[in-house]
Enzyme design. Structure first.
Site, PDB file in Angstrom:
ATOM      1  N   ARG A   1      13.343 -31.982  41.179  1.00  0.00           N
ATOM      2  CA  ARG A   1      13.168 -31.385  39.974  1.00  0.00           C
ATOM      3  C   ARG A   1      14.533 -30.962  39.345  1.00  0.00           C
ATOM      4  O   ARG A   1      15.436 -31.617  39.581  1.00  0.00           O
ATOM      5  CB  ARG A   1      12.269 -30.096  40.240  1.00  0.00           C
ATOM      6  CG  ARG A   1      10.902 -30.589  40.482  1.00  0.00           C
ATOM      7  CD  ARG A   1       9.954 -29.558  41.018  1.00  0.00           C
ATOM      8  NE  ARG A   1       9.777 -28.561  39.913  1.00  0.00           N
ATOM      9  CZ  ARG A   1       8.662 -28.502  39.056  1.00  0.00           C
ATOM     10  NH1 ARG A   1       7.660 -29.596  39.168  1.00  0.00           N
ATOM     11  NH2 ARG A   1       8.475 -27.624  38.074  1.00  0.00           N
TER      12      ARG A   1
ATOM     13  N   ASP B   1      15.434 -17.215  34.757  1.00  0.00           N
ATOM     14  CA  ASP B   1      13.859 -17.391  33.938  1.00  0.00           C
ATOM     15  C   ASP B   1      13.876 -16.758  32.431  1.00  0.00           C
ATOM     16  O   ASP B   1      14.180 -15.397  32.568  1.00  0.00           O
ATOM     17  CB  ASP B   1      12.821 -17.103  34.861  1.00  0.00           C
ATOM     18  CG  ASP B   1      11.479 -18.017  34.255  1.00  0.00           C
ATOM     19  OD1 ASP B   1      11.016 -17.501  33.296  1.00  0.00           O
ATOM     20  OD2 ASP B   1      10.963 -18.949  35.095  1.00  0.00           O
TER      21      ASP B   1
ATOM     22  N   TYR C   1       6.945 -12.523  40.791  1.00  0.00           N
ATOM     23  CA  TYR C   1       7.760 -13.672  40.205  1.00  0.00           C
ATOM     24  C   TYR C   1       8.773 -13.190  39.405  1.00  0.00           C
ATOM     25  O   TYR C   1      10.029 -13.055  39.217  1.00  0.00           O
ATOM     26  CB  TYR C   1       7.030 -14.651  39.695  1.00  0.00           C
ATOM     27  CG  TYR C   1       7.979 -15.946  39.220  1.00  0.00           C
ATOM     28  CD1 TYR C   1       8.886 -16.608  40.170  1.00  0.00           C
ATOM     29  CD2 TYR C   1       8.344 -15.820  38.016  1.00  0.00           C
ATOM     30  CE1 TYR C   1       9.698 -17.605  39.488  1.00  0.00           C
ATOM     31  CE2 TYR C   1       9.169 -17.007  37.424  1.00  0.00           C
ATOM     32  CZ  TYR C   1       9.676 -17.651  38.276  1.00  0.00           C
ATOM     33  OH  TYR C   1      10.727 -18.599  37.566  1.00  0.00           O
TER      34      TYR C   1
END
Length: 244
Positions: free
Chosen positions: A14, A140, A153
């Protein structure tokens, strides 16, 4: 960037693999970390060493096991003689609905996204300082806007974002520290319906998903072309964070 060395966590596939391929193309030597993906890691190592012999090595470790992390730094020093870049890419990602969160999930998500990157950065800092190197974290967009159903998360990535800023302050001027916050780059392994995917894309200014190379190219910019940038997090999200 010939003869410079990078340690990339979660490098077997990835985004991690895309970063490895681009940095290798630019001439860097690589220590590729993996936890469980031995087959993919070995295939990537063999692919890259086929292009430039003895330029890539592997290291296995569980980032949640702090005692294993100095060994990664020792391996990169023994094999390549120093370190110019640490990429904190490895990450666990799965839902943790409130009411059903257990301690094992907490430890895994916090460990891979926050605890591991901190202690690995701490171990690598002296080597990086010797070469005026840098650390780049994969953060993120949900570090700022929590993802529904992914509370642990999201909290871990929020800590990772602060880690970028705190380390930039603590390790400067010798070491620069920055982050990249991906948006829709790869769809998660969990099944998403076409309708759900389209709904997310419609809330993205460019109305399309990105690709792994978008992250890799941004990382290369921060490494090679941005010597006066530190403590910053670049969102590579197609404009997703412009909308609710």
């Amino acid at each position: 960037m010939t003869a410079k060395t990078a340690l990339i966590t979660g490098a077997a596939q990835r985004i991690g693999a895309a970063i490895a391929r681009l940095l290798h193309t630019e001439g860097m030597q690589l220590l590729l970390h993996y936890r469980r993906s031995a087959g993919a890691a070995e295939a990537l190592r063999d692919e890259l060493n086929g292009l430039r012999p003895d330029s890539v090595a592997l290291a296995q470790a569980d980032l949640c096991r702090v005692e294993q992390l100095p060994g990664l730094v020792d391996q990169v020093q023994a094999r390549f003689g120093g370190l110019d870049l640490l990429v904190n890419n490895a990450s666990s990602f799965y839902a943790t609905p409130i009411g059903g969160v257990d301690e094992a999930s907490w430890d895994d998500l916090m460990g891979s996204n926050l605890k591991g990157p901190f202690f690995l950065s701490q171990a690598a800092a002296p080597l990086l300082a010797e070469r005026q190197g840098c650390i780049i974290n994969l953060v993120d967009i949900h570090a700022e806007r929590p993802k529904a159903g992914f509370a642990v998360y999201s909290m871990a990535k929020a800590g990772n974002a602060m880690l970028v800023k705190a380390l930039a302050r603590e390790l400067g001027p010798q070491v620069r520290v920055n982050g990249i916050a991906p948006g829709i780059i790869l769809w998660p392994d969990q099944t998403m319906s076409p309708a759900d995917k389209e709904a997310l894309l419609q809330r993205t200014a460019l109305q399309r998903a990105g690709v792994e190379q978008d992250i890799a190219r941004t990382l290369l910019f921060l490494l090679r072309d941005a010597p006066y940038i530190t403590g910053q997090i670049i969102a590579v999200d197609g404009g997703r964070t412009l909308q609710q």
